[in-house]
Design an enzyme around this catalytic site. Structure first.
Site, PDB file in Angstrom:
ATOM      1  N   ASP A   1      -0.329  -4.640  -9.791  1.00 23.50           N
ATOM      2  CA  ASP A   1      -0.773  -4.907  -8.479  1.00 23.50           C
ATOM      3  C   ASP A   1      -2.088  -5.373  -8.493  1.00 23.50           C
ATOM      4  O   ASP A   1      -2.868  -5.519  -9.493  1.00 23.50           O
ATOM      5  CB  ASP A   1      -0.520  -3.754  -7.775  1.00 23.50           C
ATOM      6  CG  ASP A   1      -0.928  -2.452  -8.376  1.00 23.50           C
ATOM      7  OD1 ASP A   1      -1.738  -2.588  -9.447  1.00 23.50           O
ATOM      8  OD2 ASP A   1      -0.503  -1.421  -8.108  1.00 23.50           O
TER       9      ASP A   1
ATOM     10  N   ASP B   1       0.920  10.075  -2.544  1.00 18.86           N
ATOM     11  CA  ASP B   1       1.845   9.758  -1.342  1.00 18.86           C
ATOM     12  C   ASP B   1       3.448   9.321  -1.900  1.00 18.86           C
ATOM     13  O   ASP B   1       4.105   8.959  -1.274  1.00 18.86           O
ATOM     14  CB  ASP B   1       1.506   9.052  -0.182  1.00 18.86           C
ATOM     15  CG  ASP B   1       1.178   7.583  -1.004  1.00 18.86           C
ATOM     16  OD1 ASP B   1       1.335   7.137  -2.170  1.00 18.86           O
ATOM     17  OD2 ASP B   1       0.938   6.580  -0.125  1.00 18.86           O
TER      18      ASP B   1
ATOM     19  N   HIS C   1       3.821   6.745  -3.961  1.00 18.34           N
ATOM     20  CA  HIS C   1       3.853   5.459  -4.267  1.00 18.34           C
ATOM     21  C   HIS C   1       4.038   5.237  -5.848  1.00 18.34           C
ATOM     22  O   HIS C   1       3.303   5.908  -6.686  1.00 18.34           O
ATOM     23  CB  HIS C   1       2.939   4.530  -3.749  1.00 18.34           C
ATOM     24  CG  HIS C   1       1.464   4.583  -3.994  1.00 18.34           C
ATOM     25  ND1 HIS C   1       0.238   4.714  -3.284  1.00 18.34           N
ATOM     26  CD2 HIS C   1       0.710   4.704  -5.559  1.00 18.34           C
ATOM     27  CE1 HIS C   1      -0.808   4.808  -4.137  1.00 18.34           C
ATOM     28  NE2 HIS C   1      -0.493   4.759  -5.163  1.00 18.34           N
TER      29      HIS C   1
ATOM     30  N   GLU D   1       4.135   1.597  -0.800  1.00 17.38           N
ATOM     31  CA  GLU D   1       4.114   2.725  -0.261  1.00 17.38           C
ATOM     32  C   GLU D   1       5.246   3.208   0.368  1.00 17.38           C
ATOM     33  O   GLU D   1       6.374   2.733   0.417  1.00 17.38           O
ATOM     34  CB  GLU D   1       3.096   2.246   0.982  1.00 17.38           C
ATOM     35  CG  GLU D   1       1.729   1.920   0.318  1.00 17.38           C
ATOM     36  CD  GLU D   1       0.898   3.281  -0.167  1.00 17.38           C
ATOM     37  OE1 GLU D   1       1.182   4.252  -0.887  1.00 17.38           O
ATOM     38  OE2 GLU D   1      -0.423   3.021  -0.258  1.00 17.38           O
TER      39      GLU D   1
END
Ligand code: F6R
Length: 256
Positions: free
Chosen positions: A63, A132, A134, A139
């Protein structure tokens, strides 16, 4: 999914380092998917120390932040060159990181997927995990079949990454990330997670339902996914004792 629980981050990293070193020795032109963030730092240090041959290795990073030029201190371009690439004999032309400054993000993402395909596909994908759930920057609610595309970071990820930017408000909102469907095509996935703050995400990944709300749970569908985690990250696993037993009692030919 293979759950490898080690006493601490160093020991868990040592397992992951062995897996990657073996791949690079067996397949000098291996294609690696690479992650950034705090988690793989020990891994990259260990790989540098091993003085492996990276001349014909190809890499694809997971990313990049949209709007950060390559030269920005917090860009993942800078991170990778600072923490790995400048210390090994990799060829610059074999390094791929999404271009966060692209004027045509959709095209840039499609080209990234094409380049992965043209390289023969990813042999081993290194992954970290967000608090979270990811992986990459997929996400919660990311499509389980998603490909490289633009995503919006959650507030949780802004808070988690504030430490790199000085404050949460300075963390860019948008990122380009490889998709969950992209990871599913990697021949092997190797996820690292350290510390108690990752314990909920790891429990949901391993023992929770397969669900877009917990993107890392897609690894339950992957035929060759290893999790190298420390005791703290394993803290909420109900079946930790079983995973420890399985790893300790692996037949000799399976151990590396
Ligand atoms: C990094 C990435 C993220 C991180 C995750 C954990 O390229 O894609 O999924 O792996 O946010 O970050 P750290 O390791 O900093 O806790």
């Amino acid at each position: 999914m293979e759950i490898i629980i080690q006493s601490d981050a160093e020991a868990a990293t040592a397992v992951a380092t062995r897996v990657i070193a073996r791949l690079l020795r067996e397949k000098p032109n291996a294609v690696l998917g690479l992650a950034t963030g705090s988690t793989p730092l020990l891994l990259y240090r260990a790989l540098i120390e091993m003085k492996l041959d990276w001349r014909i290795v190809t890499t694809f990073n997971l990313d990049e932040y949209v709007g950060l030029p390559k030269e920005h201190k917090q860009s993942y371009h800078s991170f990778m060159w600072e923490n790995l690439f400048r210390h090994v004999n990799i060829s610059k032309k074999n390094v791929h990181i999404p271009d966060g400054m692209s004027k045509d993000i959709e095209k840039c993402c499609a080209q990234y997927e094409n380049k992965i395909r043209a390289s023969g596909g990813i042999d081993l994908q290194v992954l970290g995990i967000g608090t979270d759930g990811h992986i990459g920057f997929n996400e919660p609610t990311s499509s389980l079949t998603s490909r490289t595309r633009i995503k919006t970071l959650t507030r949780q990820t802004h808070l988690d990454n504030a430490r790199f930017f000085g404050s949460a408000d300075k963390v860019p909102h948008h990122v380009i990330t490889m998709g969950l469907g992209t990871f599913m095509e990697a021949r092997q996935c190797l996820l690292l997670a350290f510390g108690a703050k990752k314990a909920n995400a790891i429990a949901a990944t391993v023992e929770g339902p397969l669900a877009a709300i917990n993107p890392a749970s897609i690894l339950q569908m992957h035929p060759n996914a290893k999790l190298c985690i420390d005791e703290a990250a394993a803290g909420k696993l109900k079946h930790a004792e079983y995973y420890r037993w399985v790893y300790k009692n692996k037949p000799e030919w399976q151990v590396f």
